[in-house]
Write a protein that holds these residues in place. Structure first.
Motif, PDB file in Angstrom:
ATOM      1  N   UNK A   1     -29.918 -13.848 -21.688  1.00 59.79           N
ATOM      2  CA  UNK A   1     -30.530 -15.501 -22.090  1.00 59.79           C
ATOM      3  C   UNK A   1     -30.692 -15.695 -23.182  1.00 59.79           C
ATOM      4  N   UNK A   2     -30.778 -14.705 -24.412  1.00 55.37           N
ATOM      5  CA  UNK A   2     -30.570 -14.752 -25.637  1.00 55.37           C
ATOM      6  C   UNK A   2     -29.277 -15.418 -26.399  1.00 55.37           C
ATOM      7  N   UNK A   3     -28.072 -14.634 -25.442  1.00 52.71           N
ATOM      8  CA  UNK A   3     -27.142 -15.296 -26.405  1.00 52.71           C
ATOM      9  C   UNK A   3     -26.216 -16.223 -25.722  1.00 52.71           C
ATOM     10  N   UNK A   4     -26.548 -16.434 -24.288  1.00 51.87           N
ATOM     11  CA  UNK A   4     -25.975 -17.795 -23.974  1.00 51.87           C
ATOM     12  C   UNK A   4     -27.073 -19.308 -24.472  1.00 51.87           C
ATOM     13  N   UNK A   5     -28.111 -18.656 -24.364  1.00 54.66           N
ATOM     14  CA  UNK A   5     -28.468 -19.874 -24.874  1.00 54.66           C
ATOM     15  C   UNK A   5     -28.606 -20.084 -26.244  1.00 54.66           C
ATOM     16  N   UNK A   6     -27.664 -18.851 -27.277  1.00 58.07           N
ATOM     17  CA  UNK A   6     -27.086 -19.500 -28.640  1.00 58.07           C
ATOM     18  C   UNK A   6     -25.637 -20.379 -28.806  1.00 58.07           C
ATOM     19  N   UNK A   7     -24.953 -20.436 -27.522  1.00 57.35           N
ATOM     20  CA  UNK A   7     -24.074 -20.544 -27.346  1.00 57.35           C
ATOM     21  C   UNK A   7     -23.780 -22.082 -27.168  1.00 57.35           C
ATOM     22  N   UNK A   8     -24.460 -22.532 -26.875  1.00 56.32           N
ATOM     23  CA  UNK A   8     -24.925 -24.592 -26.467  1.00 56.32           C
ATOM     24  C   UNK A   8     -24.441 -24.794 -27.269  1.00 56.32           C
ATOM     25  N   UNK A   9     -23.115 -26.034 -27.378  1.00 57.51           N
ATOM     26  CA  UNK A   9     -23.181 -26.565 -28.254  1.00 57.51           C
ATOM     27  C   UNK A   9     -23.260 -28.312 -27.855  1.00 57.51           C
ATOM     28  N   UNK A  10     -22.902 -29.157 -28.768  1.00 58.42           N
ATOM     29  CA  UNK A  10     -22.701 -30.509 -28.411  1.00 58.42           C
ATOM     30  C   UNK A  10     -22.360 -30.989 -27.233  1.00 58.42           C
ATOM     31  N   UNK A  11     -21.046 -30.119 -27.136  1.00 59.54           N
ATOM     32  CA  UNK A  11     -20.127 -30.077 -25.924  1.00 59.54           C
ATOM     33  C   UNK A  11     -20.153 -30.058 -24.586  1.00 59.54           C
ATOM     34  N   UNK A  12     -21.186 -29.109 -24.350  1.00 64.44           N
ATOM     35  CA  UNK A  12     -21.914 -28.040 -23.277  1.00 64.44           C
ATOM     36  C   UNK A  12     -22.329 -29.120 -22.881  1.00 64.44           C
TER      37      UNK A  12
ATOM     38  N   UNK B   1     -24.461 -30.906 -19.712  1.00 67.13           N
ATOM     39  CA  UNK B   1     -26.098 -31.368 -20.433  1.00 67.13           C
ATOM     40  C   UNK B   1     -27.144 -30.194 -19.382  1.00 67.13           C
ATOM     41  N   UNK B   2     -26.691 -30.314 -18.118  1.00 73.23           N
ATOM     42  CA  UNK B   2     -26.890 -29.789 -17.171  1.00 73.23           C
ATOM     43  C   UNK B   2     -27.226 -28.253 -17.340  1.00 73.23           C
ATOM     44  N   UNK B   3     -26.516 -27.661 -18.284  1.00 70.73           N
ATOM     45  CA  UNK B   3     -26.189 -26.243 -18.257  1.00 70.73           C
ATOM     46  C   UNK B   3     -27.285 -26.349 -19.347  1.00 70.73           C
ATOM     47  N   UNK B   4     -27.108 -27.160 -20.691  1.00 72.89           N
ATOM     48  CA  UNK B   4     -28.624 -27.240 -21.189  1.00 72.89           C
ATOM     49  C   UNK B   4     -29.463 -26.790 -20.914  1.00 72.89           C
ATOM     50  N   UNK B   5     -30.341 -27.759 -20.152  1.00 73.79           N
ATOM     51  CA  UNK B   5     -31.723 -27.500 -19.357  1.00 73.79           C
ATOM     52  C   UNK B   5     -31.746 -26.184 -18.567  1.00 73.79           C
ATOM     53  N   UNK B   6     -31.066 -26.172 -18.117  1.00 70.42           N
ATOM     54  CA  UNK B   6     -30.547 -24.595 -16.958  1.00 70.42           C
ATOM     55  C   UNK B   6     -30.753 -23.503 -18.769  1.00 70.42           C
ATOM     56  N   UNK B   7     -30.462 -23.917 -19.040  1.00 68.54           N
ATOM     57  CA  UNK B   7     -31.195 -22.673 -20.234  1.00 68.54           C
ATOM     58  C   UNK B   7     -32.591 -23.215 -20.998  1.00 68.54           C
ATOM     59  N   UNK B   8     -32.666 -24.000 -21.187  1.00 66.50           N
ATOM     60  CA  UNK B   8     -34.244 -24.165 -21.595  1.00 66.50           C
ATOM     61  C   UNK B   8     -34.882 -23.453 -20.258  1.00 66.50           C
TER      62      UNK B   8
END
Length: 955
Positions: A363-374, A376-383
């Motif tokens: 979780x820590x790794x995946x949430x640190x890898x998101x960028x502007x090109x990720x 939105x639904x992926x970013x929100x899932x990690x949130x």
């Protein structure tokens, strides 16, 4: 900050061709609604009937309303420059943007705040995030659903409630949520920033139950035991196995300790009978089949002697269930009582499959890898995961909504042996999986599920703690779980998802390119590793293309209009097989190279410079290994194996998804050798194990024949304390048509009319069990409008929501109708007046066309038996009894079962179903007479109209 909250009602879902018919908006200032705006809008086309039914907005209400060009300026003036908030912002905004353009105006900035997405992030344990559901769960008053102003007000209140919820999060989590939200929505990031500032200003209390470590916040490991359940001393002294029955009876019998500590407890004859049989099996070292009807209290009847046996022998007893609901009941309801009986000294652990647990490091790794090109639904899932970690007690997927974190995201953060760095992980000690594993090693009673039990057998007992006694509850599911887990399956979509995770965008992104970039910056990276990783991205693409081609070849065998095809020896002579082999042969060279890379990465991780680097290397090696194993499994699955059945399945039509499956034809021999021979004591229990009072079917099915012949199998059938003869009625309308011979649309028309009559008589409180999803959907389409006119709602599985969501809705609105398919035939508990009428549309015979069923029937025929009498009928009877058991759940319940399948009374085999029901005989009469008898039996006070009492002429 101030906001404007908007909601619209439309004639459809397409902003290009559909119209807005109502707009509602409120201004929200400092969390308070200060102004409102509402107007109807005159549409350019008639309002569709389903929209009118849903919203209550008719053409008469909008004929004199202002047109779009008049409404848009007023709305924009009301909105001003305030950020826009909506539930499903993308939908509302797209409509408003289009209509503004049509009227010659433009909507302000495309950014805003979506409370649907915000709910998914901040309420990740709720299984639905629809507005009506959220308002109900959060006790938010809503005057009228699907009306614009009422929905806007409800959304505004929900928005405020989300702020209150966010304020309870640690500052570190709010900071991370703000950073991640800024990647896709500055307005949402600004909102999180404002919440965080409020928390800092108001100095919210400390989070005693949360640990913060290495940039991650998660729930603190719970203390051993439960202090408030402890009593000063144990009432049990040391005892021998032979004394378990006497001591258990003393606890649960008349005047026993349980009656002293549990208000309202009364000893039950059936419970004591079962307790005796379980105790005997444990004492004598024998297996046992115990059928215990609903209401006997079977869980305590086996838990008490099992716990005593564990304490006496000094090793755990494993209790396996099929459903999560039963696991929860044992953990939350039964175990606290057991604790008190045992003086607070008993230890219980719940253990699930490893991939059910979240990996904190991932979780820590995946949430640190998101960028502007990720996405939105992926970013929100990690949130959502970051929020969920501050709430979850055990870190298991069961208490995380798929709406918040879908399966493709979960697969990236699940705990796995292949990607675990063990003690090098900064989260090793608080790891949820290792917490559960350690607790299980130290427990007296380990509660698990049939799936993990089968995995333990397959792994030669290396998954669960060592045990010598096993209790299998819901044992009627053991064969199907053994069939599933002792075989194998490979899915095209899953392999494609893994390949996409490894590398995508022509090698620019993914685990392999990201690891190559990271190692390129390290001075300790061995020579050539970065180049191998870059080449590996190309190899993955080559192999995945070959895999796709191989799936297409084997999938071409599935006939048009069918979803599955059995692979027999004949398929080895087909062009499809030769194409399948060629496709995978072309991938052999890169496969070998990738296998070597996996081994290289595993070795490289051991000498990684940092724990974080080791984790990323192991992640890449683990994902790569899982994908490679699946590719190899695909190649081996289609090989002919004695005693196995292999088939291919297709899902979807436009873009089909393929899967190849292999399963044992007969699990009896496997279960005998892996389970019943090595263990001395296995107790199998369920409410439905016998057919016509005999255990012969389940004995053959599960591999207990040898134990029975050797005198090592005990059996007992414990009657339910319920009086079915007076509490229930079984009705079969004699004039029901043969639905199976009718077209689905025609059958649905008849069925919908009949169910409407039943629903009126019973005032809702009706559950209809289907064996066909198509029939369920067709009937729901027919019945929905007439039910609404009668003042009742319809909740249909996978039409109106998931199993859990419609079940909750039905509980909240019992004067309604619920349709369920396979999963509703058991595990549904609706006591009292929540359910009074149960409909069984057709007798639950399994489709004889499924490859596993075909193979098993062929084997029975080869030995001179009848597949119908030896397999199909007993299986259907058990299923029927499970469905019937949904109705009467307490001694006070009263209800009727209506079976729309005359085979129950017209066919010779129908007696097998009836004779398996306790003390109840069918009432066979014309439908109008059945309705009259049901109304009299249920004591309905509602007047029935002429339509109900009239006899229908069709048959």
């Amino acid at each position: 900050m101030d906001y404007v909250v908007v909601d619209i009602e439309t004639t459809g879902l397409d902003p290009v061709v559909d119209d807005i018919v109502e707009i509602g908006a409120v201004r929200l200032v400092d969390g308070e609604i200060v102004d409102r705006y509402q107007t109807f809008v005159r549409p350019s086309r008639p309002i569709p009937p389903d929209i009118e039914e849903l919203t209550g907005i008719s053409m008469a209400m909008v004929e004199q309303a202002p047109g779009l060009t008049d409404v848009i300026p007023a709305l924009l003036a009301f909105m001003g420059e305030m950020p826009m908030v909506a539930h499903n912002l993308a939908f509302d905004r797209a409509f408003l943007q289009r209509k503004c353009e049509q009227a010659g105006y433009s909507l302000a900035s495309g950014d805003g705040i979506c409370t649907l997405n915000l709910g998914r992030v901040l309420a990740p344990r709720l299984h639905s995030h629809r507005l009506e559901y959220l308002t109900r769960r959060l006790a938010i008053a809503q005057t009228s659903a699907h009306r614009a102003l009422a929905d806007a007000e409800a959304t505004a209140k929900l928005f405020v409630r989300m702020a209150e919820k966010a304020q309870k999060l640690p500052i570190s989590v709010l900071e991370r949520l703000t950073q991640m939200a800024a990647l896709y929505s500055p307005a949402t990031a600004e909102w999180f920033q404002a919440v965080m500032q409020s928390v800092k200003t108001n100095a919210v209390s400390e989070h005693d139950n949360i640990v913060e470590r290495d940039g991650l916040a998660f729930t603190r490991p719970s203390a051993e035991g439960n202090a408030n359940l402890r009593v000063p001393s144990s009432p049990l002294e040391a005892l021998r196995v032979e004394e378990i029955a006497d001591r258990a009876r003393a606890l649960l019998g008349p005047g026993g300790l349980l009656s002293q500590i549990l208000d309202g407890y009364e000893p039950r004859k059936g419970q004591l009978e079962m307790l005796e049989k379980v105790s005997q099996a444990l004492a004598e070292g024998k297996h046992a089949l115990v059928e215990a009807g609903t209401g006997t209290g079977k869980s305590m009847a086996y838990l008490v002697p099992a716990a005593m046996y564990a304490v006496t022998r000094g090793e755990p007893v494993v209790v396996s269930t099929h459903t999560i609901a039963l696991q929860d009941q044992i953990e939350r309801r039964d175990f606290p009582t057991l604790q008190r009986l045992f003086g607070g000294t008993l230890r219980l652990a719940v253990q699930k499959g490893r991939r059910n647990y979240v990996c904190l490091r991932k979780v820590r790794t995946e949430s640190s890898l998101v960028t502007f090109v990720s996405p939105q639904n992926e970013i929100e899932s990690l949130m959502s995961l970051l929020v969920w970690l501050t709430e979850t007690k055990d870190g298991t997927r069961e208490n995380l909504s798929a709406s918040s974190v879908p399966s493709n995201i979960w697969s990236r953060v699940q705990s796995e042996t292949e990607s675990c760095i063990n003690k090098r992980c900064p989260f090793f000690h608080p790891c949820y999986y290792f917490r559960a594993k350690t607790a299980a090693q130290d427990a007296h009673v380990v509660v698990t599920n049939h799936s993990l039990l089968m995995s333990d057998l397959k792994a030669d007992h290396r998954v669960l703690p060592k045990y010598s006694a096993l209790v299998v509850d819901e044992a009627h599911h053991l064969e199907e779980q053994a069939t599933s887990h002792l075989g194998s399956e490979v899915h095209s979509a899953q392999l494609a998802a893994f390949a996409h995770r490894l590398t995508r965008d022509r090698g620019k992104h993914g685990l392999l390119p990201e690891l190559a970039n990271r190692l390129a910056e390290s001075h300790t990276t061995p020579l050539g590793i970065v180049e191998k990783l870059q080449l590996a991205s190309e190899w993955v693409e080559v192999v995945q293309q070959a895999v796709d081609a191989a799936f297409a070849q084997v999938g071409s065998l599935v006939p048009e209009g069918k979803s599955e095809f059995r692979l027999t020896a004949e398929w080895l002579e087909t062009d499809a097989y030769r194409g399948f082999v060629r496709a995978l042969e072309e991938a052999e060279v890169p496969l070998v190279g990738l296998e070597r890379l996996r081994q290289t990465l595993q070795e490289l991780a051991k000498g990684a410079a940092t724990d974080d680097e080791a984790g990323r290397i192991v992640d890449a090696a683990g994902f790569l290994g899982t994908w490679l194993d699946s590719v190899r499994l695909l190649a081996s699955t289609v090989e002919e194996l004695a005693g196995m059945v292999t088939w291919v399945e297709r899902r979807g039509t436009m873009r089909p998804r393929w899967s190849v499956h292999k399963a044992p034809i007969d699990v009896a021999e496997t279960l005998q050798k892996a389970l019943f021979d090595p263990l001395d004591r296995v107790i199998l229990t369920s409410a439905t194990l016998s057919v016509r009072g005999s255990f012969d079917y389940v004995t053959r099915q599960l591999g207990l024949t040898a134990a029975a012949s050797a005198g090592n199998l005990l059996s007992a059938s414990v009657a339910s304390p319920f009086h079915y003869g007076t509490q229930a009625r079984l009705c079969v309308p004699s004039d029901v048509p043969e639905l199976a011979k009718m077209a689905a649309e025609e059958a649905a028309l008849w069925l919908g009319d009949s169910l409407l009559q039943l629903a009126r008589v019973s005032r809702g409180r009706l559950l209809a069990l289907f064996t066909s999803h198509q029939m369920l959907k067709e009937t729901a389409h027919v019945l929905r409008h007439p039910l609404r006119q009668a003042g009742m709602q319809l909740f249909a599985q996978d039409v109106d929501g998931s199993r859990a969501s419609i079940l909750e809705a039905f509980r909240n609105q019992p004067e309604s109708v619920m349709f369920g398919a396979q999963s509703f035939w058991e595990g549904i508990d609706l006591p009292g007046d929540q359910l009074t009428t149960l409909v069984i549309v057709r007798l639950p015979f399994a489709p004889p066309t499924h490859p596993v069923t075909q193979a098993r029937h062929e084997k029975i025929e080869q030995t001179g038996g009848s597949p119908f009498w030896a397999s199909s009928l007993p299986e259907a009877v058990v299923r029927f009894r499970q469905g019937f058991g949904r109705l009467i759940r307490t001694r006070q319940d009263k209800g009727v079962v209506v079976v729309y399948d005359k085979r129950l009374v017209t066919q010779r085999y129908g007696s097998a179903f009836v004779q398996s029901l306790p003390g109840i005989r069918p009432i066979v009469a014309p439908e109008r007479d059945i309705l009259t008898q049901i109304e009299a039996f249920l004591g309905s006070s509602s007047a029935t109209d002429k339509h109900i009492r009239s006899a229908r002429q069709s048959s």
